[in-house]
Design a protein around this motif. Structure first.
Motif, PDB file in Angstrom:
ATOM      1  N   LYS A  65       0.842  -1.192   0.000  1.00  0.00           N
ATOM      2  CA  LYS A  65       0.000   0.000   0.000  1.00  0.00           C
ATOM      3  C   LYS A  65       0.883   1.250   0.000  1.00  0.00           C
ATOM      4  CE  LYS A  65      -3.518   2.132   2.973  1.00  0.00           C
ATOM      5  NZ  LYS A  65      -4.260   1.954   4.237  1.00  0.00           N
ATOM      6  N   TRP A  66       0.543   2.231  -0.850  1.00  0.00           N
ATOM      7  CA  TRP A  66       1.235   3.529  -0.885  1.00  0.00           C
ATOM      8  C   TRP A  66       0.261   4.555  -0.318  1.00  0.00           C
ATOM      9  CZ3 TRP A  66       0.100   8.296  -2.913  1.00  0.00           C
ATOM     10  CH2 TRP A  66       1.139   9.224  -2.955  1.00  0.00           C
ATOM     11  N   VAL A  67       0.734   5.366   0.632  1.00  0.00           N
ATOM     12  CA  VAL A  67      -0.092   6.435   1.192  1.00  0.00           C
ATOM     13  C   VAL A  67       0.738   7.713   1.273  1.00  0.00           C
ATOM     14  CG1 VAL A  67      -1.613   4.898   2.509  1.00  0.00           C
ATOM     15  CG2 VAL A  67       0.431   5.812   3.588  1.00  0.00           C
ATOM     16  N   GLN A  68       0.050   8.832   1.377  1.00  0.00           N
ATOM     17  CA  GLN A  68       0.721  10.128   1.450  1.00  0.00           C
ATOM     18  C   GLN A  68       0.131  10.949   2.571  1.00  0.00           C
ATOM     19  OE1 GLN A  68      -0.688  13.382   0.436  1.00  0.00           O
ATOM     20  NE2 GLN A  68       1.221  14.473   0.665  1.00  0.00           N
ATOM     21  N   ALA A  69       1.011  11.589   3.350  1.00  0.00           N
ATOM     22  CA  ALA A  69       0.614  12.532   4.396  1.00  0.00           C
ATOM     23  C   ALA A  69       1.747  13.539   4.518  1.00  0.00           C
ATOM     24  CB  ALA A  69       0.381  11.826   5.719  1.00  0.00           C
ATOM     25  N   ALA A  70       1.527  14.742   4.041  1.00  0.00           N
ATOM     26  CA  ALA A  70       2.578  15.756   4.028  1.00  0.00           C
ATOM     27  C   ALA A  70       3.009  16.143   5.436  1.00  0.00           C
ATOM     28  CB  ALA A  70       2.111  16.997   3.267  1.00  0.00           C
ATOM     29  N   CYS A  71       4.312  16.240   5.616  1.00  0.00           N
ATOM     30  CA  CYS A  71       4.905  16.683   6.882  1.00  0.00           C
ATOM     31  C   CYS A  71       5.900  17.801   6.584  1.00  0.00           C
ATOM     32  CB  CYS A  71       5.659  15.536   7.562  1.00  0.00           C
ATOM     33  SG  CYS A  71       4.627  14.176   8.101  1.00  0.00           S
ATOM     34  N   THR A  72       6.240  18.548   7.606  1.00  0.00           N
ATOM     35  CA  THR A  72       7.326  19.517   7.490  1.00  0.00           C
ATOM     36  C   THR A  72       8.484  18.960   8.319  1.00  0.00           C
ATOM     37  OG1 THR A  72       6.781  20.815   9.457  1.00  0.00           O
ATOM     38  CG2 THR A  72       5.619  21.399   7.402  1.00  0.00           C
ATOM     39  N   PRO A  73       9.666  19.572   8.225  1.00  0.00           N
ATOM     40  CA  PRO A  73      10.782  19.071   9.029  1.00  0.00           C
ATOM     41  C   PRO A  73      10.512  19.092  10.540  1.00  0.00           C
ATOM     42  CG  PRO A  73      11.595  20.494   7.301  1.00  0.00           C
ATOM     43  CD  PRO A  73      10.097  20.609   7.287  1.00  0.00           C
ATOM     44  N   ASP A  74       9.583  19.938  10.967  1.00  0.00           N
ATOM     45  CA  ASP A  74       9.320  20.079  12.393  1.00  0.00           C
ATOM     46  C   ASP A  74       7.901  19.703  12.818  1.00  0.00           C
ATOM     47  OD1 ASP A  74      11.936  21.209  12.818  1.00  0.00           O
ATOM     48  OD2 ASP A  74      11.165  23.054  11.922  1.00  0.00           O
ATOM     49  N   ASP A  75       7.067  19.282  11.868  1.00  0.00           N
ATOM     50  CA  ASP A  75       5.663  19.060  12.207  1.00  0.00           C
ATOM     51  C   ASP A  75       5.082  17.871  11.444  1.00  0.00           C
ATOM     52  OD1 ASP A  75       3.052  19.411  13.144  1.00  0.00           O
ATOM     53  OD2 ASP A  75       2.579  20.893  11.598  1.00  0.00           O
ATOM     54  N   ALA A  76       4.614  16.900  12.189  1.00  0.00           N
ATOM     55  CA  ALA A  76       3.961  15.730  11.598  1.00  0.00           C
ATOM     56  C   ALA A  76       2.513  15.625  12.068  1.00  0.00           C
ATOM     57  CB  ALA A  76       4.736  14.469  11.947  1.00  0.00           C
ATOM     58  N   SER A  77       1.910  16.761  12.430  1.00  0.00           N
ATOM     59  CA  SER A  77       0.567  16.735  13.012  1.00  0.00           C
ATOM     60  C   SER A  77      -0.487  16.201  12.044  1.00  0.00           C
ATOM     61  CB  SER A  77       0.169  18.106  13.546  1.00  0.00           C
ATOM     62  OG  SER A  77       0.205  19.074  12.520  1.00  0.00           O
ATOM     63  N   ALA A  78      -0.353  16.487  10.740  1.00  0.00           N
ATOM     64  CA  ALA A  78      -1.323  15.962   9.769  1.00  0.00           C
ATOM     65  C   ALA A  78      -1.241  14.443   9.724  1.00  0.00           C
ATOM     66  CB  ALA A  78      -1.071  16.556   8.386  1.00  0.00           C
ATOM     67  N   LEU A  79      -0.052  13.911   9.795  1.00  0.00           N
ATOM     68  CA  LEU A  79       0.141  12.463   9.827  1.00  0.00           C
ATOM     69  C   LEU A  79      -0.392  11.885  11.137  1.00  0.00           C
ATOM     70  CD1 LEU A  79       1.300   9.765   8.832  1.00  0.00           C
ATOM     71  CD2 LEU A  79       3.510  10.493   9.761  1.00  0.00           C
ATOM     72  N   GLU A  80      -0.068  12.522  12.233  1.00  0.00           N
ATOM     73  CA  GLU A  80      -0.518  12.042  13.545  1.00  0.00           C
ATOM     74  C   GLU A  80      -2.043  11.964  13.624  1.00  0.00           C
ATOM     75  OE1 GLU A  80       3.176  13.632  16.305  1.00  0.00           O
ATOM     76  OE2 GLU A  80       1.556  15.004  15.795  1.00  0.00           O
ATOM     77  N   SER A  81      -2.720  12.960  13.072  1.00  0.00           N
ATOM     78  CA  SER A  81      -4.181  12.987  13.163  1.00  0.00           C
ATOM     79  C   SER A  81      -4.852  12.014  12.200  1.00  0.00           C
ATOM     80  CB  SER A  81      -4.713  14.402  12.946  1.00  0.00           C
ATOM     81  OG  SER A  81      -4.425  14.842  11.636  1.00  0.00           O
ATOM     82  N   SER A  82      -4.147  11.580  11.155  1.00  0.00           N
ATOM     83  CA  SER A  82      -4.753  10.662  10.189  1.00  0.00           C
ATOM     84  C   SER A  82      -4.129   9.267  10.213  1.00  0.00           C
ATOM     85  CB  SER A  82      -4.627  11.241   8.771  1.00  0.00           C
ATOM     86  OG  SER A  82      -3.267  11.364   8.410  1.00  0.00           O
ATOM     87  N   SER A  83      -3.199   9.024  11.124  1.00  0.00           N
ATOM     88  CA  SER A  83      -2.462   7.759  11.115  1.00  0.00           C
ATOM     89  C   SER A  83      -3.354   6.533  11.339  1.00  0.00           C
ATOM     90  CB  SER A  83      -1.326   7.782  12.134  1.00  0.00           C
ATOM     91  OG  SER A  83      -1.827   7.909  13.440  1.00  0.00           O
ATOM     92  N   GLU A  84      -4.348   6.630  12.197  1.00  0.00           N
ATOM     93  CA  GLU A  84      -5.211   5.469  12.444  1.00  0.00           C
ATOM     94  C   GLU A  84      -5.992   5.075  11.201  1.00  0.00           C
ATOM     95  OE1 GLU A  84      -7.516   5.332  16.022  1.00  0.00           O
ATOM     96  OE2 GLU A  84      -5.920   6.330  17.165  1.00  0.00           O
ATOM     97  N   PHE A  85      -6.321   6.056  10.360  1.00  0.00           N
ATOM     98  CA  PHE A  85      -7.024   5.780   9.111  1.00  0.00           C
ATOM     99  C   PHE A  85      -6.045   5.289   8.034  1.00  0.00           C
ATOM    100  CE2 PHE A  85      -8.216   7.428   4.887  1.00  0.00           C
ATOM    101  CZ  PHE A  85      -9.342   6.642   4.660  1.00  0.00           C
ATOM    102  N   LEU A  86      -4.921   6.011   7.866  1.00  0.00           N
ATOM    103  CA  LEU A  86      -3.944   5.662   6.835  1.00  0.00           C
ATOM    104  C   LEU A  86      -3.165   4.394   7.157  1.00  0.00           C
ATOM    105  CD1 LEU A  86      -2.314   9.140   6.043  1.00  0.00           C
ATOM    106  CD2 LEU A  86      -3.905   7.855   4.604  1.00  0.00           C
ATOM    107  N   LEU A  87      -2.869   4.207   8.436  1.00  0.00           N
ATOM    108  CA  LEU A  87      -1.988   3.129   8.884  1.00  0.00           C
ATOM    109  C   LEU A  87      -2.646   2.364  10.031  1.00  0.00           C
ATOM    110  CD1 LEU A  87       1.089   5.518   9.038  1.00  0.00           C
ATOM    111  CD2 LEU A  87       0.626   3.888   7.200  1.00  0.00           C
ATOM    112  N   PRO A  88      -3.713   1.608   9.742  1.00  0.00           N
ATOM    113  CA  PRO A  88      -4.460   0.971  10.830  1.00  0.00           C
ATOM    114  C   PRO A  88      -3.706  -0.152  11.546  1.00  0.00           C
ATOM    115  CG  PRO A  88      -5.337   0.307   8.695  1.00  0.00           C
ATOM    116  CD  PRO A  88      -4.327   1.379   8.440  1.00  0.00           C
ATOM    117  N   ASP A  89      -2.739  -0.786  10.885  1.00  0.00           N
ATOM    118  CA  ASP A  89      -2.012  -1.920  11.475  1.00  0.00           C
ATOM    119  C   ASP A  89      -0.679  -1.452  12.044  1.00  0.00           C
ATOM    120  OD1 ASP A  89      -0.756  -4.274  12.152  1.00  0.00           O
ATOM    121  OD2 ASP A  89      -0.935  -5.194  10.166  1.00  0.00           O
TER     122      ASP A  89
END
Length: 133
Positions: A65-89
């Motif tokens: 599976k390929w997924v995308q969640a944009a991060c900055t060098p100092d901020d992964a909040s978009a990934l953190e908030s969507s990780s359960e959906f994007l990366l359930p396992d």
């Protein structure tokens, strides 16, 4: 002489080895082992922006599976908030890449803090492509 109002910009280009050490890249052999094992159901996570992906392409491998969640060098909040959906396992290996490996390092730390068990920083998109994976 330099005028006092002049702005000097110094660009430092880090070598692959410097980036690998600074950002904790995973060795090519380990990445290949994980990605070649279809039973592991690895996820390939691209943390670049949509425009970066459109301009250079994306790294996909086998049936993973390929997924995308944009991060900055100092901020992964978009990934953190969507990780359960994007990366359930949380047991599935996650192979992360960006442009240089720095954002992937930030994303790796964020996912590990959320309990993901095997998170690998593959470095930058060009690094992954040049590895011949």
């Amino acid at each position: 002489s330099i005028h006092p109002t002049s702005i000097i910009i110094i660009i430092i280009i880090m070598s692959y080895q410097d980036r690998a050490q600074s950002f904790g890249f995973t060795r090519k052999e380990q990445l290949k082992e994980i990605l070649d094992d279809e039973k592991r159901h690895a996820v390939v996570l691209d943390v670049r922006s949509e425009s970066e992906i459109q301009s250079s392409g994306k790294f996909e491998y086998g049936n993973h599976k390929w997924v995308q969640a944009a991060c900055t060098p100092d901020d992964a909040s978009a990934l953190e908030s969507s990780s359960e959906f994007l990366l359930p396992d949380k047991e599935a290996p996650i192979v992360i890449y960006c442009k240089s490996g720095r954002r992937a390092s930030t994303a790796k730390l964020a996912l590990e803090a959320q309990g993901y068990k095997l998170v690998l920083n593959a470095g930058g998109y060009d690094d992954v492509i040049s590895m011949g994976l």
